[in-house]
Structures are given as structure tokens and as C-alpha cells.
Write an enzyme that holds these catalytic residues in place. Sequence first.
Site, PDB file in Angstrom:
ATOM      1  CG  ASP A 167      13.030  -7.979  -0.322  1.00  0.00           C
ATOM      2  OD1 ASP A 167      14.139  -8.390  -0.739  1.00  0.00           O
ATOM      3  OD2 ASP A 167      12.526  -8.373   0.752  1.00  0.00           O
ATOM      4  CG  ASP A 175      18.438  -0.436  -2.101  1.00  0.00           C
ATOM      5  OD1 ASP A 175      17.505   0.374  -1.914  1.00  0.00           O
ATOM      6  OD2 ASP A 175      19.521  -0.387  -1.492  1.00  0.00           O
ATOM      7  CE1 TYR A 223      -1.826  -0.745  -5.240  1.00  0.00           C
ATOM      8  CE2 TYR A 223       0.408  -1.537  -5.604  1.00  0.00           C
ATOM      9  CZ  TYR A 223      -0.951  -1.763  -5.574  1.00  0.00           C
ATOM     10  OH  TYR A 223      -1.446  -3.009  -5.879  1.00  0.00           O
ATOM     11  CB  THR A 260      -0.796   8.499  -0.716  1.00  0.00           C
ATOM     12  OG1 THR A 260      -1.446   8.981   0.450  1.00  0.00           O
ATOM     13  CG2 THR A 260       0.244   9.526  -1.130  1.00  0.00           C
ATOM     14  CE1 TYR A 318       4.356   7.808   1.787  1.00  0.00           C
ATOM     15  CE2 TYR A 318       2.263   8.919   2.165  1.00  0.00           C
ATOM     16  CZ  TYR A 318       2.973   7.824   1.721  1.00  0.00           C
ATOM     17  OH  TYR A 318       2.303   6.742   1.195  1.00  0.00           O
TER      18      TYR A 318
HETATM   19  N1  LIG Z   1       0.277   2.315   4.269  1.00  0.00           N
HETATM   20  C1  LIG Z   1      -0.649   3.239   3.967  1.00  0.00           C
HETATM   21  O1  LIG Z   1      -1.487   3.609   4.798  1.00  0.00           O
HETATM   22  C2  LIG Z   1      -0.708   3.808   2.567  1.00  0.00           C
HETATM   23  C3  LIG Z   1      -1.671   4.780   2.285  1.00  0.00           C
HETATM   24  C4  LIG Z   1      -1.738   5.294   0.983  1.00  0.00           C
HETATM   25  C5  LIG Z   1      -0.853   4.835   0.015  1.00  0.00           C
HETATM   26  N2  LIG Z   1       0.083   3.910   0.318  1.00  0.00           N
HETATM   27  C6  LIG Z   1       1.005   3.460  -0.731  1.00  0.00           C
HETATM   28  O2  LIG Z   1       0.751   2.090  -0.977  1.00  0.00           O
HETATM   29  C7  LIG Z   1       1.949   1.453  -1.407  1.00  0.00           C
HETATM   30  C8  LIG Z   1       2.200   0.209  -0.589  1.00  0.00           C
HETATM   31  O3  LIG Z   1       2.339   0.593   0.766  1.00  0.00           O
HETATM   32  P1  LIG Z   1       2.345  -0.462   1.960  1.00  0.00           P
HETATM   33  O4  LIG Z   1       1.299  -0.066   2.907  1.00  0.00           O
HETATM   34  O5  LIG Z   1       2.389  -1.860   1.430  1.00  0.00           O
HETATM   35  O6  LIG Z   1       3.744  -0.069   2.602  1.00  0.00           O
HETATM   36  P2  LIG Z   1       4.733  -0.918   3.504  1.00  0.00           P
HETATM   37  O7  LIG Z   1       4.039  -2.073   4.129  1.00  0.00           O
HETATM   38  O8  LIG Z   1       5.440   0.083   4.344  1.00  0.00           O
HETATM   39  O9  LIG Z   1       5.720  -1.503   2.436  1.00  0.00           O
HETATM   40  C9  LIG Z   1       6.642  -0.701   1.766  1.00  0.00           C
HETATM   41  C10 LIG Z   1       7.721  -1.606   1.270  1.00  0.00           C
HETATM   42  O10 LIG Z   1       8.686  -0.775   0.607  1.00  0.00           O
HETATM   43  C11 LIG Z   1       9.943  -1.309   0.928  1.00  0.00           C
HETATM   44  N3  LIG Z   1      11.023  -0.361   0.775  1.00  0.00           N
HETATM   45  C12 LIG Z   1      11.269   0.758   1.485  1.00  0.00           C
HETATM   46  N4  LIG Z   1      12.428   1.308   1.062  1.00  0.00           N
HETATM   47  C13 LIG Z   1      12.887   0.521   0.073  1.00  0.00           C
HETATM   48  C14 LIG Z   1      14.043   0.534  -0.749  1.00  0.00           C
HETATM   49  N5  LIG Z   1      14.978   1.470  -0.644  1.00  0.00           N
HETATM   50  N6  LIG Z   1      14.197  -0.448  -1.668  1.00  0.00           N
HETATM   51  C15 LIG Z   1      13.299  -1.434  -1.782  1.00  0.00           C
HETATM   52  N7  LIG Z   1      12.192  -1.511  -1.027  1.00  0.00           N
HETATM   53  C16 LIG Z   1      11.999  -0.545  -0.110  1.00  0.00           C
HETATM   54  C17 LIG Z   1       9.840  -1.762   2.367  1.00  0.00           C
HETATM   55  O11 LIG Z   1      10.835  -2.710   2.585  1.00  0.00           O
HETATM   56  P3  LIG Z   1      11.566  -2.865   3.997  1.00  0.00           P
HETATM   57  O12 LIG Z   1      10.639  -3.689   4.825  1.00  0.00           O
HETATM   58  O13 LIG Z   1      12.843  -3.558   3.625  1.00  0.00           O
HETATM   59  O14 LIG Z   1      11.760  -1.482   4.538  1.00  0.00           O
HETATM   60  C18 LIG Z   1       8.439  -2.365   2.392  1.00  0.00           C
HETATM   61  O15 LIG Z   1       8.478  -3.734   2.090  1.00  0.00           O
HETATM   62  C19 LIG Z   1       3.046   2.526  -1.296  1.00  0.00           C
HETATM   63  O16 LIG Z   1       3.245   3.106  -2.547  1.00  0.00           O
HETATM   64  C20 LIG Z   1       2.463   3.537  -0.344  1.00  0.00           C
HETATM   65  O17 LIG Z   1       3.002   4.842  -0.561  1.00  0.00           O
HETATM   66  C21 LIG Z   1       0.171   3.369   1.575  1.00  0.00           C
END
Ligand SMILES: NC(=O)c1ccc[n+]([C@@H]2O[C@H](COP(=O)([O-])OP(=O)(O)OC[C@H]3O[C@@H](n4cnc5c(N)ncnc54)[C@H](OP(=O)(O)O)[C@@H]3O)[C@@H](O)[C@H]2O)c1
Length: 296
Positions: free
Chosen positions: A30, A39, A102, A104, A128
Site C-alpha cells: 500500500d 503510492d 475494479y 464502478t 469520481y
Molecule cells: N466502495 C464502494 O462502494 C465501491 C463501489 C463501486 C466500485 N468500487 C471500487 O472498488 C475498488 C475497491 O474499493 P474499496 O471499497 O475497497 O475502497 P476503499 O476501502 O476506500 O479502499 C481504497 C484503498 O485505496 C487506497 N488508496 C487511496 N489513495 C491511494 C494512493 N495514492 N496510493 C495507494 N493507495 C491509495 C486507500 O488507502 P488509504 O487507506 O491509505 O487511503 C484504500 O486502502 C475501487 O476501485 C473502487 O473504485 C468501490
Amino acid sequence: MKILLFGKNGQVGWELQRALEPLGEVIAIDRRSAEYCGDLADLDGLRATVRAIKPDVIVNAAAYTAVDKAESEQGAAQLINADAVQVLAEEAAASGAWLVHYSTDYVFDGTGDAPWTESSKVSPVNVYGASKLAGEQAITASGCKHLIFRTSWVYGVRGNNFAKTMLRLAKDRDTLNVIADQIGAPTGAELLADVVAHAIIKAQADSSVSGIYHLAPAGEVSWHGYAQFVIDFVKAQGENLTVNSLLPIPTTAYPTPAARPLNSRMDTQKLRDTFSLHLPDWQRGVTRMLMEVLHK
Ligand SMILES: NC(=O)c1ccc[n+]([C@@H]2O[C@H](COP(=O)([O-])OP(=O)(O)OC[C@H]3O[C@@H](n4cnc5c(N)ncnc54)[C@H](OP(=O)(O)O)[C@@H]3O)[C@@H](O)[C@H]2O)c1
């Protein structure tokens, strides 16, 4: 097989650490990782990481996911969700690696009530969604072998999620207002990780599966219906909740910086056919998550 996982501590990244383990050597990082740059804001660092590790598969679970904040941080959303993804795609194309990513349902505008297919017209209604679409387009333009999974309404046991928020509020309020005109399917991070592991195995044997897939559980519900399910289930488990009624409200009654699509229904036929998979009803994953949250 050598797998490089970015975003190992997000909701989905955490589950991927588990689900990818039986497939081969997993290097999970990460943005705080010391040995390799994880990053996504550091494009040169990302390139260096992929070139040093030489993975067979890159799995990107990292993303800028703050939907409302993205409206005022367009540059950051573009950098993480599009520019960094382009770098990963270019590196995958150059090395012959697979890129698993992934996306959305927010690439769609949410009109109508038909489930979106992979060939439906994209038209995001917020920053987004536009940044995630740009990431998808960078991957397809690169020519790399890829699996892009568009999903919706993600929850995990780890971290905050809608169900946990409803439970917290239901412990000290009598009435909750919940949006009833956005329809989708709550998708568990476990399911997203497990399906990806299956898909990677299939992709190793058949590169023709490269493409975009919709991935969500079966069934559909509004946020209001989802909240009602959570409250009813938790009450039935004997938990003490003060809430007596959930009032359905329209999206217009709950203004947010980012517009939300009303129709988040996803047609998952292509995924199920291509990978011979069965997708459970959304209630199964939510029930399991609630049991874990309640330590039952
Ligand atoms: N959550 C939803 O409802 C949803 C819906 C549809 C699609 N998706 C997609 O599903 C995938 C997974 O989402 P999720 O729900 O697991 O999201 P999440 O829990 O918010 O996790 C996103 C991760 O990305 C990391 N991140 C953010 N900026 C970063 C950077 N500059 N460098 C490295 N890591 C970074 C965050 O780390 P930090 O903790 O350090 O910030 C976090 O661990 C994503 O592609 C998202 O777009 C999510």
C-alpha cells in the site's frame, strides 16, 4: 504465478490478500510500504515497482473512493483513478502481465430501470465516476490483457460501511430517514475478492476472457430496503435497538456534493457465463457480515 497487489488494506484489498494467497506468490503493498512504492500518486515509483517485481498479474484494489470529496479534488481523483491506472496498464502491456482492476456502476448516469450491461452507454454524473471511467479507458487503450470488474455499493467487515452506520444510528434514534429511490445491490468485499481469484485462474488458461465485467450479487434493493433488512435482522438476533421506523425519502431530500445515479442495477450475465460462476443473493453476504459484526 507472481501477483502484485496494490491497495492491500482497503475493503477489497484486505480480502484479496486472503483470496489470492492460494494462487501463487503475492506481493501486497500500500502507500505506506517501505520496500516498494505502492503510492498511486507517485507515477515514477509505480513504474519502478512493476519493473522490479515483474509480476504475472497486477491487481489494483487502490482507488480514490471519496465520492463527495472528489467534486472539489478533481486533480487527485484523476491522478489516482486514471493516471496511475494508465501507468499500470502501460507496464502490463509492455511486460505481458495481466491487469486486474475494479471500476464502478458510477460510469453510468443512472437513468431508467434496466440493469446496465457491459455495452451500455457510459455517461458519469460525478467527478469520481468520470475518473473511474478514464481509468477503464486507459486500460483498454493500452492493449494490455485485463479484467475490469465494475461493481456497486461495496461493504466489508473491515472499515466503515452503510450497514454499520445504520446500526450505530439505530441504537440512539427513534426514526431514520433513508433514501428509497436509488436501487442497486450491496456487494461484499469477500465476494469481489473470491470472484477475482477464480477469474485469474481462468484467465491464465484463456486470454480471450480479457475484458470488462459487471460483478454484483443477485437481486436488487434500495438503500431504504437494505437498511430495513439490516435492522430487522439485528433485532431478530436479540440486539437492543431504539429505532422504531425507517422513513423512505427521495434522493432530492438528501443533497450531497456529488450527484448519485438512481439506477445502479448491474447485469452480470457475461461474468456468470464466461467464468461459470453463480452469484448469491445480496442478503447472504450482508447476513454474514452482520454476524461477524455482532460476533455471533
Ligand atoms: N466502495 C464502494 O462502494 C465501491 C463501489 C463501486 C466500485 N468500487 C471500487 O472498488 C475498488 C475497491 O474499493 P474499496 O471499497 O475497497 O475502497 P476503499 O476501502 O476506500 O479502499 C481504497 C484503498 O485505496 C487506497 N488508496 C487511496 N489513495 C491511494 C494512493 N495514492 N496510493 C495507494 N493507495 C491509495 C486507500 O488507502 P488509504 O487507506 O491509505 O487511503 C484504500 O486502502 C475501487 O476501485 C473502487 O473504485 C468501490
